[in-house]
Scaffold this motif. Structure first.
Motif, PDB file in Angstrom:
ATOM      1  N   TYR A   1      -5.040   6.539  -2.061  1.00  0.00           N
ATOM      2  CA  TYR A   1      -3.651   6.580  -1.542  1.00  0.00           C
ATOM      3  C   TYR A   1      -2.882   7.654  -1.127  1.00  0.00           C
ATOM      4  CZ  TYR A   1      -3.971   2.221  -4.107  1.00  0.00           C
ATOM      5  OH  TYR A   1      -4.397   0.779  -4.607  1.00  0.00           O
ATOM      6  N   ILE A  15       0.898  -1.130  -0.077  1.00  0.00           N
ATOM      7  CA  ILE A  15      -0.213   0.019  -0.024  1.00  0.00           C
ATOM      8  C   ILE A  15       0.942   1.241   0.057  1.00  0.00           C
ATOM      9  CG2 ILE A  15      -1.654   1.096   1.207  1.00  0.00           C
ATOM     10  CD1 ILE A  15      -2.818  -1.370   2.137  1.00  0.00           C
ATOM     11  N   GLY A  41       1.195   3.893  -3.078  1.00  0.00           N
ATOM     12  CA  GLY A  41       0.808   5.328  -2.665  1.00  0.00           C
ATOM     13  C   GLY A  41       1.779   6.255  -3.304  1.00  0.00           C
ATOM     14  N   SER A 101       1.759   6.309  -6.978  1.00  0.00           N
ATOM     15  CA  SER A 101       0.614   6.951  -7.532  1.00  0.00           C
ATOM     16  C   SER A 101       0.861   8.367  -7.461  1.00  0.00           C
ATOM     17  CB  SER A 101      -0.618   6.529  -6.354  1.00  0.00           C
ATOM     18  OG  SER A 101      -1.655   7.188  -7.085  1.00  0.00           O
ATOM     19  N   GLU A 151      -7.865   6.519 -10.420  1.00  0.00           N
ATOM     20  CA  GLU A 151      -7.522   7.302  -9.516  1.00  0.00           C
ATOM     21  C   GLU A 151      -7.975   8.635 -10.101  1.00  0.00           C
ATOM     22  OE1 GLU A 151      -4.234   8.670  -6.006  1.00  0.00           O
ATOM     23  OE2 GLU A 151      -3.607   8.305  -7.924  1.00  0.00           O
TER      24      GLU A 151
END
Length: 166
Positions: A116, A5, A9, A12, A87
Motif C-alpha cells: 500500500y 485502494i 493505503g 494502513s 503487512e
C-alpha cells in the motif's frame, strides 16, 4: 476500486503508525495511544466482528486484529466474501510473510504480494510488503481461518486478547 485502494493505503499508514506495531514502553505509558481505545475480543468473538463488517457496520471495508502489534491480520470485505492480509511494518514481522506464504500453499489458497506504499519502520524496504491470502470465504470459514492463522503462525490461543483496529 481505485478509491478503495487509496483508502486502504491511507488507513494502513495510520494503523502502521499507531495500530499494528509492536508496543514499546513509550506507547504503553502514553495517554494518547489509540490502542487504549481499541475494542478487545478473544478469537472466539471474531465472527461477531466479521458480521459487523459484512453488514457494513464498520467504518471501513476491513478490520484488523492484533494482540501485540506483530500478529496483526486484516480481514478485507471483498463483495460477499473475505480475504486476509498481513503487512510487515516492523522488522519482527518480516519472517511471518514466509510463514503465511507456506500456510497459504499448504491450505490450497492463492496469495499475492502487494504493497500500500507505506514506509516500514526498518530501513531495508522502501515500501512495506503486504501478503494478501485469497481465501474467498464466507463469514464462518473466514473466522476459522483467522483463528488457525493466529494459532499456527503466531502461537496465540483461544484466551489471547486482541485489539480490533480500526
Amino acid at each position: 476500486m481505485k478509491n478503495k485502494i487509496i483508502i486502504m493505503g491511507v488507513l494502513s499508514i495510520i494503523l502502521g503508525l499507531v495500530g499494528c506495531k509492536k508496543d514499546n514502553q513509550e506507547n504503553k505509558n502514553s495517554n494518547s495511544s489509540l490502542m487504549q481505545f481499541a475494542k478487545q475480543i478473544t478469537i472466539n468473538q471474531l465472527s461477531e466482528e466479521l458480521q459487523k463488517l459484512k453488514d457494513g457496520k464498520t467504518e471501513f471495508d476491513f478490520i484488523g486484529i492484533t494482540s501485540n502489534g506483530v500478529d496483526c491480520i486484516y480481514f478485507v470485505k471483498d463483495g460477499n466474501n473475505f480475504q486476509i492480509e498481513f503487512e510487515a511494518m516492523a522488522q519482527e514481522q518480516i519472517p511471518f510473510i514466509q510463514k503465511l506464504k507456506q500456510f497459504a500453499n499448504s491450505s490450497g489458497f492463492m496469495f499475492k504480494m502487494t504493497t500500500y506504499g507505506n514506509k516500514p519502520q526498518y530501513s531495508n524496504e522502501k515500501k512495506a510488503p503486504v501478503i494478501r491470502i485469497e481465501i474467498n470465504s464466507k463469514l464462518t470459514k473466514t473466522s476459522e481461518i483467522g483463528k488457525t492463522i493466529e494459532n499456527i503462525i503466531f502461537g496465540n490461543t483461544e484466551n489471547t486478547k486482541y485489539d480490533v483496529v480500526p
